[in-house]
Write a protein that holds these residues in place. Structure first.
Motif, short mmCIF file in Angstrom:
data_model
loop_
_atom_site.label_atom_id
_atom_site.label_comp_id
_atom_site.label_asym_id
_atom_site.label_seq_id
_atom_site.Cartn_x
_atom_site.Cartn_y
_atom_site.Cartn_z
N LEU A 140 -43.11 -12.54 86.15
CA LEU A 140 -42.51 -13.44 85.34
C LEU A 140 -41.92 -13.12 83.97
O LEU A 140 -41.34 -13.90 83.41
CB LEU A 140 -43.21 -14.70 85.52
CG LEU A 140 -43.98 -15.26 86.77
CD1 LEU A 140 -44.74 -16.54 86.46
CD2 LEU A 140 -42.86 -15.62 87.64
N LEU B 274 -39.57 -20.94 80.40
CA LEU B 274 -40.64 -21.94 80.31
C LEU B 274 -40.90 -22.46 78.84
O LEU B 274 -41.52 -21.41 77.88
CB LEU B 274 -42.00 -21.21 80.89
CG LEU B 274 -43.13 -22.09 81.13
CD1 LEU B 274 -42.88 -23.12 82.05
CD2 LEU B 274 -44.16 -21.12 81.27
N TYR C 4 -44.44 -22.09 77.27
CA TYR C 4 -45.44 -20.99 77.37
C TYR C 4 -46.12 -20.76 76.23
O TYR C 4 -47.40 -20.60 76.15
CB TYR C 4 -44.61 -19.70 77.80
CG TYR C 4 -45.73 -18.71 78.12
CD1 TYR C 4 -46.39 -18.85 79.37
CD2 TYR C 4 -45.61 -17.66 77.38
CE1 TYR C 4 -47.24 -17.58 79.69
CE2 TYR C 4 -46.43 -16.42 77.86
CZ TYR C 4 -47.21 -16.78 79.05
OH TYR C 4 -48.22 -15.70 79.23
N LEU D 201 -40.11 -22.16 87.11
CA LEU D 201 -40.49 -22.57 86.03
C LEU D 201 -40.53 -23.89 85.30
O LEU D 201 -40.94 -24.47 84.53
CB LEU D 201 -40.16 -21.32 84.88
CG LEU D 201 -40.81 -19.77 85.50
CD1 LEU D 201 -40.04 -18.89 84.36
CD2 LEU D 201 -42.18 -19.88 84.88
#
Length: 448
Positions: free
Chosen positions: A119, A126, A129, A331
């Protein structure tokens, strides 16, 4: 060991059902771009039997699809989210969903067998994150690459009965901070008589090994050291067993009934006959809603010992067959469903309160900084449980080292189960020999 409650109200979780498999492959890599939409399959949709949670999940997914009309989310349910009996076979057979649930302890294995998408190139998709606790993000990071996203996290602590503390002449606002204090308090509580037990522990179905691990961490030890060798035959391991032996046989503060599992101990605590036991915060609503306990009597303290605590949790990984479009879509879905403070399936505390789900428990503590402050603010505003009963846990946890379960946890727990059960059922159990044998058995477990 597995967290007993996957979110506010129930333990949940799905694998791809045979019906879903008949309709479409779980993780085919086909993102259905011909229709103009990116299609992703996801699991861990609450089962229909959990009506409220199922409605919340489906409503949130529908809202996501409305906001992202170019994405089609196909959710699969079953119980549990990740069934150990089928998880490996699904991975090996290429039948895993595009976005699939994992326990923290499974992350490295999924990467090692090359079943997870990298990822790292997509993390900018995202938004949340960088707000997630680094120690949780690191669980899904292997050799500098990110293969999964944490969704919830928990840490072990000491649940205790404030009512029994007062009856025993103890201060319920000053829970024991060391194992010596646990032993002393347990003895006073057991002295109340009438079948009251001061401290209880598991010792069957691998749960005894799980708790031994948590207790060893609290002493500053490791079940498996950095060199991959067993770390149980150590002063810290001896201290754990000697303390259990002394409470059981010298003080008689653990009761005569042993070989207990989680349900036994929860029944004891819920009925008001138990002073203390180790658990994660998710046990509290189970004790109150299912076992006869009262929220006002149930409190949580950090792990005694002051050195470490066992953490666990779950997250999502992505099928190695996923297209870049599917990864980006997945995501975005995770951000919407689980990773926006104060919102979504796990964070909509106002909705949870309206539906009589407990709000204010000291987990999941997923975020840091401003995101954590926002999440805690919304939680506090909607709290319907006595949050002051958990303040000691929150304060104390900041000082502890957070440690994940060991590799090959269930095999190790099986070995340690027999050690704990022997100490609690045999007064003359040889602790030195038990730990020596356990160490050899742990070292013989193949590393995966």
């Amino acid at each position: 060991m597995r967290h007993t409650g996957f979110r506010r109200t129930f333990v949940a979780i799905g694998v791809c059902s045979s019906l879903a498999l008949a309709a479409s492959a779980c993780g085919s890599g086909d993102d259905d771009t011909a229709s103009g939409k990116t299609r992703i399959t996801v699991n861990c949709e609450p089962p229909k039997s959990a009506k409220v949670d199922r409605r919340f999940f489906d409503d949130d997914t529908a809202a996501f699809e409305k906001q992202n009309p170019d994405i089609d989310v196909v959710a699969h349910d079953a119980f549990p989210c990740q069934d150990p009996k089928t998880f490996g076979a699904k991975l090996a057979g290429g039948q895993m969903e595009d976005v699939f649930y994992t326990y923290f302890t499974d992350a490295r294995h999924v990467v090692d067998i090359n079943q997870a998408a990298d990822l790292t190139p997509y993390l900018k998709e995202l938004k949340s994150y960088d707000t997630i606790q680094k120690q949780l993000r690191d669980i899904y990071t292997v050799d500098g690459k990110v293969y999964g996203i944490p969704r919830t996290g928990y840490s072990m602590g000491l649940i205790y009965n404030r009512k029994l503390f007062r009856k025993a002449g103890l201060d319920p606002d000053k829970p024991p901070a060391t194992w010596e204090e646990v032993r002393a308090d347990a003895k006073k509580i057991a002295a109340l008589g009438n079948g009251t037990v001061g401290y209880a522990d598991y010792s069957a179905q691998n749960q005894g090994g799980w708790h031994f691990t948590a207790e060893l961490y609290s002493q500053g030890g490791d079940v498996v050291g950095a060199d991959g060798k067993a770390g149980v035959d150590t002063p810290e391991g001896h201290a754990v067993l000697q303390n259990l032996h002394d409470m059981r046989w010298t003080d008689d503060s653990m009761g005569s009934k042993q070989l207990l599992i989680i349900n036994d101990v929860q029944q004891m605590m819920g009925s008001g006959k138990l002073g203390m036991y180790l658990s994660a915060p998710d046990n509290i609503p189970i004790l109150a809603k299912e076992k006869g306990g009262d929220y006002k009597d149930l409190a949580l303290a950090p792990m005694p010992g002051g050195k470490g605590t066992l953490i666990g949790g779950d997250g999502y990984m992505f099928n190695k067959k996923d297209t870049p479009a599917q990864i980006r879509a997945g995501l975005k879905w995770l951000d919407h469903m689980f990773l926006t403070p104060g919102k979504g399936f796990l964070g909509d505390y106002a909705r949870a309160k309206k539906n009589d789900a407990p709000v204010g428990l000291p987990e999941p503590r997923l975020f840091t900084g401003a995101a954590d402050a926002k999440d805690q603010q919304v939680k506090k505003a909607n709290a319907n449980v006595p949050v002051e009963n958990y303040q000691a846990f929150l304060d104390g946890n900041r000082q502890l080292q957070m440690k994940i379960e060991p590799p090959n946890a269930q095999q190790i727990y099986s070995v340690l189960d027999s050690v704990v059960s022997a100490v609690l059922t045999k007064k003359d159990a040889d602790i030195d020999q038990l730990l020596k044998e356990a160490s050899a058995k742990i070292d013989s477990i193949p590393r995966s």
